[in-house]
Scaffold this motif. Structure first.
Motif, PDB file in Angstrom:
ATOM      1  N   LEU A 184      30.485  82.867  38.251  1.00 16.25           N
ATOM      2  CA  LEU A 184      29.579  83.746  37.528  1.00 16.25           C
ATOM      3  C   LEU A 184      29.948  85.216  37.713  1.00 16.25           C
ATOM      4  CD1 LEU A 184      26.099  82.017  37.947  1.00 16.25           C
ATOM      5  CD2 LEU A 184      27.669  81.957  35.999  1.00 16.25           C
ATOM      6  N   ALA A 185      30.806  85.513  38.685  1.00 19.01           N
ATOM      7  CA  ALA A 185      31.334  86.879  38.789  1.00 19.01           C
ATOM      8  C   ALA A 185      32.215  87.171  37.577  1.00 19.01           C
ATOM      9  CB  ALA A 185      32.127  87.048  40.083  1.00 19.01           C
ATOM     10  N   VAL A 186      32.917  86.149  37.070  1.00 16.96           N
ATOM     11  CA  VAL A 186      33.709  86.319  35.847  1.00 16.96           C
ATOM     12  C   VAL A 186      32.773  86.589  34.674  1.00 16.96           C
ATOM     13  CG1 VAL A 186      35.328  85.224  34.252  1.00 16.96           C
ATOM     14  CG2 VAL A 186      35.552  84.837  36.704  1.00 16.96           C
ATOM     15  N   ARG A 187      31.672  85.847  34.626  1.00 18.10           N
ATOM     16  CA  ARG A 187      30.689  86.075  33.556  1.00 18.10           C
ATOM     17  C   ARG A 187      30.183  87.508  33.604  1.00 18.10           C
ATOM     18  NH1 ARG A 187      26.832  82.362  30.613  1.00 18.10           N
ATOM     19  NH2 ARG A 187      25.182  83.728  29.835  1.00 18.10           N
ATOM     20  N   LEU A 188      29.834  87.995  34.803  1.00 23.06           N
ATOM     21  CA  LEU A 188      29.356  89.361  34.947  1.00 23.06           C
ATOM     22  C   LEU A 188      30.422  90.361  34.519  1.00 23.06           C
ATOM     23  CD1 LEU A 188      27.372  91.525  35.856  1.00 23.06           C
ATOM     24  CD2 LEU A 188      28.149  91.170  38.214  1.00 23.06           C
ATOM     25  N   LEU A 189      31.656  90.128  34.927  1.00 24.92           N
ATOM     26  CA  LEU A 189      32.744  91.031  34.567  1.00 24.92           C
ATOM     27  C   LEU A 189      32.894  91.126  33.053  1.00 24.92           C
ATOM     28  CD1 LEU A 189      35.283  92.729  35.042  1.00 24.92           C
ATOM     29  CD2 LEU A 189      36.534  90.611  35.495  1.00 24.92           C
TER      30      LEU A 189
ATOM     31  N   ARG B 175      30.846  91.458  44.371  1.00 14.75           N
ATOM     32  CA  ARG B 175      29.977  92.211  45.274  1.00 14.75           C
ATOM     33  C   ARG B 175      28.659  92.569  44.599  1.00 14.75           C
ATOM     34  NH1 ARG B 175      34.715  95.151  46.965  1.00 14.75           N
ATOM     35  NH2 ARG B 175      34.049  96.852  45.592  1.00 14.75           N
ATOM     36  N   ALA B 176      28.737  92.997  43.340  1.00 14.48           N
ATOM     37  CA  ALA B 176      27.517  93.363  42.618  1.00 14.48           C
ATOM     38  C   ALA B 176      26.589  92.161  42.487  1.00 14.48           C
ATOM     39  CB  ALA B 176      27.869  93.905  41.230  1.00 14.48           C
ATOM     40  N   LEU B 177      27.158  91.001  42.191  1.00 11.33           N
ATOM     41  CA  LEU B 177      26.361  89.788  42.052  1.00 11.33           C
ATOM     42  C   LEU B 177      25.712  89.416  43.378  1.00 11.33           C
ATOM     43  CD1 LEU B 177      25.729  87.841  39.749  1.00 11.33           C
ATOM     44  CD2 LEU B 177      27.714  86.479  40.442  1.00 11.33           C
ATOM     45  N   ARG B 178      26.477  89.503  44.456  1.00  8.69           N
ATOM     46  CA  ARG B 178      25.938  89.201  45.790  1.00  8.69           C
ATOM     47  C   ARG B 178      24.812  90.160  46.154  1.00  8.69           C
ATOM     48  NH1 ARG B 178      29.807  91.281  50.054  1.00  8.69           N
ATOM     49  NH2 ARG B 178      28.766  93.161  49.287  1.00  8.69           N
TER      50      ARG B 178
ATOM     51  N   PHE C  47      11.565  92.536  40.815  1.00  3.02           N
ATOM     52  CA  PHE C  47      11.859  91.094  40.782  1.00  3.02           C
ATOM     53  C   PHE C  47      11.620  90.530  39.385  1.00  3.02           C
ATOM     54  CE2 PHE C  47      10.180  86.789  40.778  1.00  3.02           C
ATOM     55  CZ  PHE C  47      11.261  86.093  41.303  1.00  3.02           C
ATOM     56  N   GLU C  48      10.467  90.843  38.794  1.00  8.95           N
ATOM     57  CA  GLU C  48      10.137  90.305  37.478  1.00  8.95           C
ATOM     58  C   GLU C  48      11.128  90.792  36.416  1.00  8.95           C
ATOM     59  OE1 GLU C  48       8.137  87.992  36.995  1.00  8.95           O
ATOM     60  OE2 GLU C  48       6.912  87.997  38.819  1.00  8.95           O
ATOM     61  N   THR C  49      11.575  92.040  36.534  1.00 12.58           N
ATOM     62  CA  THR C  49      12.545  92.594  35.581  1.00 12.58           C
ATOM     63  C   THR C  49      13.860  91.836  35.656  1.00 12.58           C
ATOM     64  OG1 THR C  49      11.551  94.802  35.760  1.00 12.58           O
ATOM     65  CG2 THR C  49      13.796  94.666  34.887  1.00 12.58           C
ATOM     66  N   PHE C  50      14.370  91.659  36.860  1.00 11.28           N
ATOM     67  CA  PHE C  50      15.648  90.964  37.024  1.00 11.28           C
ATOM     68  C   PHE C  50      15.540  89.506  36.582  1.00 11.28           C
ATOM     69  CE2 PHE C  50      17.056  94.698  39.009  1.00 11.28           C
ATOM     70  CZ  PHE C  50      18.389  94.588  39.387  1.00 11.28           C
ATOM     71  N   ALA C  51      14.436  88.846  36.956  1.00 13.36           N
ATOM     72  CA  ALA C  51      14.266  87.442  36.585  1.00 13.36           C
ATOM     73  C   ALA C  51      14.160  87.284  35.070  1.00 13.36           C
ATOM     74  CB  ALA C  51      13.024  86.869  37.261  1.00 13.36           C
ATOM     75  N   PHE C  52      13.451  88.197  34.413  1.00 13.68           N
ATOM     76  CA  PHE C  52      13.264  88.103  32.967  1.00 13.68           C
ATOM     77  C   PHE C  52      14.580  88.329  32.222  1.00 13.68           C
ATOM     78  CE2 PHE C  52      12.215  90.114  28.861  1.00 13.68           C
ATOM     79  CZ  PHE C  52      11.449  89.105  28.295  1.00 13.68           C
ATOM     80  N   LEU C  53      15.301  89.378  32.570  1.00 15.61           N
ATOM     81  CA  LEU C  53      16.529  89.691  31.851  1.00 15.61           C
ATOM     82  C   LEU C  53      17.661  88.724  32.187  1.00 15.61           C
ATOM     83  CD1 LEU C  53      16.434  93.596  31.895  1.00 15.61           C
ATOM     84  CD2 LEU C  53      15.854  92.019  30.032  1.00 15.61           C
ATOM     85  N   ASP C  54      17.536  88.041  33.312  1.00 15.26           N
ATOM     86  CA  ASP C  54      18.546  87.033  33.647  1.00 15.26           C
ATOM     87  C   ASP C  54      18.476  85.843  32.697  1.00 15.26           C
ATOM     88  OD1 ASP C  54      20.734  86.264  35.259  1.00 15.26           O
ATOM     89  OD2 ASP C  54      19.469  84.867  36.369  1.00 15.26           O
ATOM     90  N   ARG C  55      17.393  85.731  31.940  1.00 11.93           N
ATOM     91  CA  ARG C  55      17.326  84.689  30.912  1.00 11.93           C
ATOM     92  C   ARG C  55      18.423  84.887  29.876  1.00 11.93           C
ATOM     93  NH1 ARG C  55      11.231  85.032  28.908  1.00 11.93           N
ATOM     94  NH2 ARG C  55      12.103  83.722  27.259  1.00 11.93           N
ATOM     95  N   VAL C  56      18.828  86.128  29.664  1.00 10.47           N
ATOM     96  CA  VAL C  56      19.945  86.424  28.758  1.00 10.47           C
ATOM     97  C   VAL C  56      21.258  86.483  29.522  1.00 10.47           C
ATOM     98  CG1 VAL C  56      20.993  88.204  27.307  1.00 10.47           C
ATOM     99  CG2 VAL C  56      18.595  87.592  26.993  1.00 10.47           C
ATOM    100  N   LEU C  57      21.250  87.126  30.676  1.00  7.20           N
ATOM    101  CA  LEU C  57      22.489  87.331  31.424  1.00  7.20           C
ATOM    102  C   LEU C  57      23.053  86.028  31.981  1.00  7.20           C
ATOM    103  CD1 LEU C  57      21.433  90.546  33.357  1.00  7.20           C
ATOM    104  CD2 LEU C  57      22.819  90.404  31.266  1.00  7.20           C
TER     105      LEU C  57
ATOM    106  N   LEU D 266      23.079  84.870  35.085  1.00  2.57           N
ATOM    107  CA  LEU D 266      23.832  85.128  36.316  1.00  2.57           C
ATOM    108  C   LEU D 266      23.228  84.474  37.556  1.00  2.57           C
ATOM    109  CD1 LEU D 266      24.592  88.917  35.678  1.00  2.57           C
ATOM    110  CD2 LEU D 266      26.176  86.987  35.397  1.00  2.57           C
ATOM    111  N   ASP D 267      22.177  83.696  37.363  1.00  5.26           N
ATOM    112  CA  ASP D 267      21.523  83.008  38.481  1.00  5.26           C
ATOM    113  C   ASP D 267      21.129  84.012  39.564  1.00  5.26           C
ATOM    114  OD1 ASP D 267      20.457  80.887  39.806  1.00  5.26           O
ATOM    115  OD2 ASP D 267      22.357  80.001  40.451  1.00  5.26           O
TER     116      ASP D 267
END
Length: 276
Positions: free
Chosen positions: A163-168, A190-193, A250-260, A262-263
């Motif tokens: 998923l680091a590749v996905r983020l990249l 690192r950013a994902l971690r 937390f809610e912001t990251f969890a909500f937008l991760d529905r598109v991203l 990135l788990d």
């Protein structure tokens, strides 16, 4: 309404609303001897993000895949690569035929740059930019890097989260080229971690609503030609904002991760609140 640039016209085009019919997305993989490579995985990723964005905006969608009749080994490798990159499996898949048509009636056609895909059919066509490991000349590797069982190993060294590749890749507009270098991949890892650790920490605090401006801006940039890089910038900004409570982060990251995809909540519950 979602809008995306139609490659054929170069203009932003509105994507039909579910009030009219189900949004149909077709990802075209190349036929012939071209093989399947990283660019095609990026096309699949773009289709995945488009479907996720449509769902975030309250639309129903269905994704199809059309491509060559792959040998079993390559078909299985493609399935593993899609799973590793968090790409939802297509609703249906078919063998590519030049005049043909599993996806002929699709609303949106997604393909890799330079792919000859059914120009005669209707709907919006979008092409994703080149992507590949750095070549010896420092450019982007071409489609000669065919899909094989070891493709993901070549892109993600042992121990690296795919998923680091996905983020990249998501960090670049879908039309622009991406070179997967060791340095860029390590930065994404690192950013994902770090984000996952922060999300786990924020999850221990009381929930709070997503800030109105953040939600509005994220929806707007996603609706405007899949502005995922801007969403990533928004998350980086929210993470450091002193005026946003931990629960809202937390809610912001969890909500937008529905598109991203990135788990980002992977580490939630894997730690204990520090003793007072």
């Amino acid at each position: 309404m979602l809008r995306i640039v139609d490659t054929r016209s170069g203009h932003l085009v509105g994507i039909p609303s579910v009030r009219r019919h189900l949004l149909s997305i077709c990802v075209h993989l190349p036929g012939g001897d071209a093989g399947i490579g990283l660019m095609d995985l990026r096309a699949l990723l773009a289709g995945d993000v488009l479907a996720r964005t449509a769902e975030l905006h309250g639309l129903q969608s269905r994704t199809f895949l059309t491509g060559p009749d792959l040998p079993q080994e390559q078909a299985e490798a493609l399935g593993r690569a899609m799973s590793a990159l968090g790409i939802y499996p297509p609703a249906d898949a078919g063998v590519h035929r030049p005049n043909g048509t599993l996806c002929a009636a699709a609303d949106v056609h997604v393909c890799a740059y330079g792919t000859a895909a059914q120009d005669a059919v209707g709907g919006v066509r979008i092409e994703v930019g080149e992507v590949g490991p750095a070549s010896t000349e420092g450019g982007v590797a071409d489609r000669a890097h065919l899909l094989a069982p070891g493709l993901m190993d070549a892109v993600t060294p042992e121990g690296t989260d795919p998923l680091a590749v996905r983020l990249l890749v998501l960090g670049h507009p879908y039309r622009t080229p991406v070179t997967v270098t060791g340095t860029a991949l390590e930065e994404a890892r690192r950013a994902l971690r770090d984000w996952r650790q922060l999300v786990a920490d924020w999850a221990q605090e009381p929930s709070r609503p997503i800030p109105t401006d953040v939600l509005r801006d994220a929806r707007d940039v996603l609706a405007d030609d899949l502005g995922v890089p801007a969403v990533l910038e928004t998350l980086a900004d929210v993470a450091t904002r002193a005026d946003v409570p931990a629960g809202a982060k937390f809610e912001t990251f969890a909500f937008l991760d529905r598109v991203l995809g990135l788990d980002l909540a992977r580490e939630v519950g894997h730690q204990h609140r520090a003793a007072p």
